[in-house]
Design a protein around this motif. Structure first.
Motif, PDB file in Angstrom:
ATOM      1  N   ALA B 100     -18.549  67.367  46.712  1.00  0.00           N
ATOM      2  CA  ALA B 100     -17.584  66.302  46.379  1.00  0.00           C
ATOM      3  C   ALA B 100     -18.145  65.278  45.400  1.00  0.00           C
ATOM      4  O   ALA B 100     -17.387  64.584  44.732  1.00  0.00           O
ATOM      5  CB  ALA B 100     -17.101  65.612  47.655  1.00  0.00           C
ATOM      6  N   ARG B 105     -19.149  66.740  38.313  1.00  0.00           N
ATOM      7  CA  ARG B 105     -17.765  66.349  38.598  1.00  0.00           C
ATOM      8  C   ARG B 105     -17.265  65.382  37.519  1.00  0.00           C
ATOM      9  O   ARG B 105     -17.939  64.404  37.198  1.00  0.00           O
ATOM     10  CB  ARG B 105     -17.688  65.705  39.986  1.00  0.00           C
ATOM     11  CG  ARG B 105     -16.286  65.515  40.495  1.00  0.00           C
ATOM     12  CD  ARG B 105     -16.257  65.423  42.011  1.00  0.00           C
ATOM     13  NE  ARG B 105     -16.498  66.722  42.634  1.00  0.00           N
ATOM     14  CZ  ARG B 105     -15.575  67.675  42.757  1.00  0.00           C
ATOM     15  NH1 ARG B 105     -14.366  67.483  42.307  1.00  0.00           N
ATOM     16  NH2 ARG B 105     -15.862  68.818  43.335  1.00  0.00           N
ATOM     17  N   ASN B 106     -16.135  65.704  36.921  1.00  0.00           N
ATOM     18  CA  ASN B 106     -15.509  64.921  35.835  1.00  0.00           C
ATOM     19  C   ASN B 106     -16.316  64.903  34.533  1.00  0.00           C
ATOM     20  O   ASN B 106     -15.957  64.208  33.596  1.00  0.00           O
ATOM     21  CB  ASN B 106     -15.226  63.483  36.271  1.00  0.00           C
ATOM     22  CG  ASN B 106     -14.160  63.407  37.350  1.00  0.00           C
ATOM     23  OD1 ASN B 106     -13.150  64.095  37.264  1.00  0.00           O
ATOM     24  ND2 ASN B 106     -14.396  62.604  38.378  1.00  0.00           N
ATOM     25  N   PRO B 108     -17.386  66.067  30.992  1.00  0.00           N
ATOM     26  CA  PRO B 108     -16.873  66.964  29.962  1.00  0.00           C
ATOM     27  C   PRO B 108     -17.895  68.064  29.644  1.00  0.00           C
ATOM     28  O   PRO B 108     -19.080  67.775  29.436  1.00  0.00           O
ATOM     29  CB  PRO B 108     -16.671  66.039  28.758  1.00  0.00           C
ATOM     30  CG  PRO B 108     -16.514  64.670  29.353  1.00  0.00           C
ATOM     31  CD  PRO B 108     -17.449  64.673  30.542  1.00  0.00           C
ATOM     32  N   ALA B 133     -15.141  74.647  36.250  1.00  0.00           N
ATOM     33  CA  ALA B 133     -13.905  73.974  36.675  1.00  0.00           C
ATOM     34  C   ALA B 133     -13.871  73.846  38.191  1.00  0.00           C
ATOM     35  O   ALA B 133     -13.467  72.810  38.727  1.00  0.00           O
ATOM     36  CB  ALA B 133     -12.690  74.739  36.170  1.00  0.00           C
ATOM     37  N   GLY B 136     -15.556  70.948  39.441  1.00  0.00           N
ATOM     38  CA  GLY B 136     -14.943  69.657  39.132  1.00  0.00           C
ATOM     39  C   GLY B 136     -15.252  69.135  37.754  1.00  0.00           C
ATOM     40  O   GLY B 136     -14.929  67.991  37.432  1.00  0.00           O
ATOM     41  N   ALA B 137     -15.887  69.971  36.916  1.00  0.00           N
ATOM     42  CA  ALA B 137     -16.184  69.532  35.552  1.00  0.00           C
ATOM     43  C   ALA B 137     -14.903  69.514  34.726  1.00  0.00           C
ATOM     44  O   ALA B 137     -13.914  70.171  35.067  1.00  0.00           O
ATOM     45  CB  ALA B 137     -17.203  70.462  34.906  1.00  0.00           C
ATOM     46  N   ARG B 138     -14.929  68.751  33.649  1.00  0.00           N
ATOM     47  CA  ARG B 138     -13.787  68.647  32.735  1.00  0.00           C
ATOM     48  C   ARG B 138     -14.025  69.660  31.617  1.00  0.00           C
ATOM     49  O   ARG B 138     -14.673  69.360  30.624  1.00  0.00           O
ATOM     50  CB  ARG B 138     -13.760  67.211  32.199  1.00  0.00           C
ATOM     51  CG  ARG B 138     -12.491  66.790  31.526  1.00  0.00           C
ATOM     52  CD  ARG B 138     -12.567  65.315  31.177  1.00  0.00           C
ATOM     53  NE  ARG B 138     -12.527  64.456  32.345  1.00  0.00           N
ATOM     54  CZ  ARG B 138     -11.440  64.253  33.092  1.00  0.00           C
ATOM     55  NH1 ARG B 138     -10.318  64.849  32.795  1.00  0.00           N
ATOM     56  NH2 ARG B 138     -11.488  63.461  34.133  1.00  0.00           N
ATOM     57  N   GLU B 178     -13.758  64.344  24.112  1.00  0.00           N
ATOM     58  CA  GLU B 178     -13.471  64.274  25.545  1.00  0.00           C
ATOM     59  C   GLU B 178     -14.435  63.327  26.250  1.00  0.00           C
ATOM     60  O   GLU B 178     -14.109  62.739  27.280  1.00  0.00           O
ATOM     61  CB  GLU B 178     -13.573  65.686  26.143  1.00  0.00           C
ATOM     62  CG  GLU B 178     -12.925  65.856  27.485  1.00  0.00           C
ATOM     63  CD  GLU B 178     -11.406  65.734  27.465  1.00  0.00           C
ATOM     64  OE1 GLU B 178     -10.797  66.174  26.475  1.00  0.00           O
ATOM     65  OE2 GLU B 178     -10.856  65.184  28.414  1.00  0.00           O
ATOM     66  N   ARG B 180     -15.808  60.628  24.917  1.00  0.00           N
ATOM     67  CA  ARG B 180     -15.641  59.221  24.536  1.00  0.00           C
ATOM     68  C   ARG B 180     -14.838  58.514  25.630  1.00  0.00           C
ATOM     69  O   ARG B 180     -14.042  59.151  26.324  1.00  0.00           O
ATOM     70  CB  ARG B 180     -14.884  59.108  23.208  1.00  0.00           C
ATOM     71  CG  ARG B 180     -15.556  59.835  22.061  1.00  0.00           C
ATOM     72  CD  ARG B 180     -16.154  58.877  21.068  1.00  0.00           C
ATOM     73  NE  ARG B 180     -16.670  59.599  19.895  1.00  0.00           N
ATOM     74  CZ  ARG B 180     -17.934  59.530  19.483  1.00  0.00           C
ATOM     75  NH1 ARG B 180     -18.819  58.789  20.120  1.00  0.00           N
ATOM     76  NH2 ARG B 180     -18.325  60.187  18.411  1.00  0.00           N
ATOM     77  N   GLN B 182     -12.106  57.065  27.723  1.00  0.00           N
ATOM     78  CA  GLN B 182     -10.686  57.417  27.691  1.00  0.00           C
ATOM     79  C   GLN B 182      -9.884  56.319  28.375  1.00  0.00           C
ATOM     80  O   GLN B 182     -10.320  55.760  29.363  1.00  0.00           O
ATOM     81  CB  GLN B 182     -10.458  58.721  28.477  1.00  0.00           C
ATOM     82  CG  GLN B 182     -11.257  59.893  27.991  1.00  0.00           C
ATOM     83  CD  GLN B 182     -10.643  60.559  26.781  1.00  0.00           C
ATOM     84  OE1 GLN B 182      -9.436  60.613  26.659  1.00  0.00           O
ATOM     85  NE2 GLN B 182     -11.483  61.060  25.897  1.00  0.00           N
ATOM     86  N   VAL B 184      -7.392  55.027  30.936  1.00  0.00           N
ATOM     87  CA  VAL B 184      -6.867  55.537  32.205  1.00  0.00           C
ATOM     88  C   VAL B 184      -5.367  55.276  32.204  1.00  0.00           C
ATOM     89  O   VAL B 184      -4.914  54.184  31.895  1.00  0.00           O
ATOM     90  CB  VAL B 184      -7.551  54.836  33.403  1.00  0.00           C
ATOM     91  CG1 VAL B 184      -6.872  55.218  34.701  1.00  0.00           C
ATOM     92  CG2 VAL B 184      -9.024  55.198  33.428  1.00  0.00           C
ATOM     93  N   ALA B 185      -4.607  56.314  32.516  1.00  0.00           N
ATOM     94  CA  ALA B 185      -3.141  56.192  32.501  1.00  0.00           C
ATOM     95  C   ALA B 185      -2.697  55.127  33.494  1.00  0.00           C
ATOM     96  O   ALA B 185      -3.173  55.100  34.633  1.00  0.00           O
ATOM     97  CB  ALA B 185      -2.513  57.533  32.850  1.00  0.00           C
ATOM     98  N   ALA B 187       0.384  53.236  35.562  1.00  0.00           N
ATOM     99  CA  ALA B 187       1.753  53.491  36.039  1.00  0.00           C
ATOM    100  C   ALA B 187       2.730  52.612  35.272  1.00  0.00           C
ATOM    101  O   ALA B 187       2.395  51.512  34.865  1.00  0.00           O
ATOM    102  CB  ALA B 187       1.837  53.193  37.522  1.00  0.00           C
ATOM    103  N   ALA B 188       3.929  53.148  35.060  1.00  0.00           N
ATOM    104  CA  ALA B 188       4.946  52.383  34.310  1.00  0.00           C
ATOM    105  C   ALA B 188       5.372  51.167  35.107  1.00  0.00           C
ATOM    106  O   ALA B 188       5.334  51.167  36.320  1.00  0.00           O
ATOM    107  CB  ALA B 188       6.136  53.276  34.042  1.00  0.00           C
TER     108      ALA B 188
END
Lengths: 182, 188
Positions: B100, B105-106, B108, B133, B136-138, B178, B180, B182, B184-185, B187-188
């Motif tokens: 975990a 994990r995460n 790139p 994958a 958990g790698a990107r 990837e 660099r 990023q 984070v999205a 929420a609207a």
């Protein structure tokens, strides 16, 4: 403590409603191998606004890190870029565009955003009984929707020895929502 | 930006290690692409779950630290029997623990490969992407399958073919982009 059921109404009661997140449950089911794989999200926050003319608006969200399945390694897999990508897209959101009722059946159309992708969904369900405990009204709402996880960029699979994919693409989302007056 | 290059081959004169050296030459100025020396991969002991119960063996601990210190990892894998070389998979099994919170994990990662045959280790590459994958790698989309690798390098180690250099640069660009920071999205 006095409790009484004041009335049974199976239409959406007007007003602003908040989710009782302790007693509500939002889960998912997907066929896996010979059975069904289930999980849930906690916490979930949501709001329901029902106008006097019966029109309604439902919005909700859940942090992806709140996904719960029965194994911590599976949990970690679900948080990884192959599934929800919690690092980059930490939240799932829903916003209704249209809520229609027929009897105690309800249909909620709206946009569900998972992994940064927003897609239209249609949930169907039933409006439950309304009750008032003390001075606080409550009512229940059950909804169910189907989504194709691959449309949200969740493409993981492994072939079984018989050649069939281990995990189905169609995922059922079910919500048992317990509302209290805001 | 620090990119770690890991060759799945233990041979000092490996085509895959040469491919990573060529990638290092092609890297943009602000990107440092450093190769994991093959003796360090070779030093990783066989994964035994009974040995995985506390302090990791030194070679494993150092490998985990090196990966953790990189912003991205570029793998170059040979192919044995249509799959990933055993020692690379073994090292990744160690690196994947604890699952975990493992250091990939995460992270790139990109996968390229070279082989003396016609197909450029495509099957090993596919399996390595699957393994990464699952950890958990990107895993980024870019790929390069360098077939007939024995004919593709100049005496100085550089890639002979301009087109191949371009393909390798493209993989590196996708990987760097990837890695660099990023947004984070929200929420609207």
């Amino acid at each position: 403590m006095s409790t009484s059921t004041v009335e049974k109404r199976n239409t959406l009661p007007t007003g602003d409603w908040s989710l009782d997140s302790v007693h509500s449950q939002v889960g998912f089911e997907v066929d896996y191998h010979v059975g069904t794989f289930r999980g849930s999200f906690s916490p979930v926050t949501a709001r329901l606004e029902v106008a006097d003319d019966g029109s309604a608006r439902l919005t909700g969200s859940a942090p992806v890190t709140g996904v719960r399945v029965q194994d911590e390694n599976l949990n970690a897999h679900l948080l990884s870029p192959e599934f929800f990508d919690a690092e980059r897209t930490p939240e799932i959101t829903f916003e209704s565009s249209e809520v229609t009722q027929s009897g105690d059946e309800i249909e909620v159309r709206g946009e569900l955003t998972i992994k940064g992708t927003s897609l239209p969904v249609r949930a169907r369900g039933t409006v439950g009984e309304q009750a008032e405990y003390g001075e606080r009204p409550y009512f229940g709402l059950k909804l169910e929707a189907q989504v194709d996880r691959t449309q949200y960029g969740m493409n993981w699979n492994n072939p079984l020895p018989n050649g069939k994919p281990a995990l189905a693409n169609d995922v059922t989302i079910n919500a048992e929502l317990f509302w209290t007056r805001s | 930006m620090r990119v770690l290059g890991i060759s799945g081959s233990l041979r000092p004169d490996s085509y895959n290690t040469r491919l990573l050296r060529a990638a290092a030459e092609l890297a943009p100025r602000d990107v440092e692409l450093e190769l994991l020396e093959s003796p360090r991969l070779k030093a990783v002991p066989p994964y035994d779950e009974d040995d995985d119960n506390g302090a990791a063996p030194a070679a494993v601990a150092q490998l985990r630290d090196t990966i953790a210190g990189a912003d991205a990892v570029l793998f170059a894998t040979p192919e044995y029997n249509s799959s990933v070389p055993g020692q690379l998979k073994n090292a990744l099994d160690w690196v994947s623990r604890p699952f975990a919170t493992n250091v990939l994990r995460n992270k790139p990662v990109a996968v390229v490969g070279a082989s003396a045959g016609a197909f450029g280790a495509v099957w090993a590459q596919a399996e390595l992407r699957k393994v990464l994958a699952a950890m958990g790698a990107r895993v980024v989309d870019g790929e390069l399958a360098l077939g007939h690798a024995d004919t593709r390098f100049e005496a100085d180690g550089s890639l002979a073919d301009e087109e191949v250099r371009g393909e390798l640069s493209a993989v590196l660009d996708v990987l760097i982009a990837e890695a660099r920071p990023q947004p984070v999205a929200q929420a609207a």
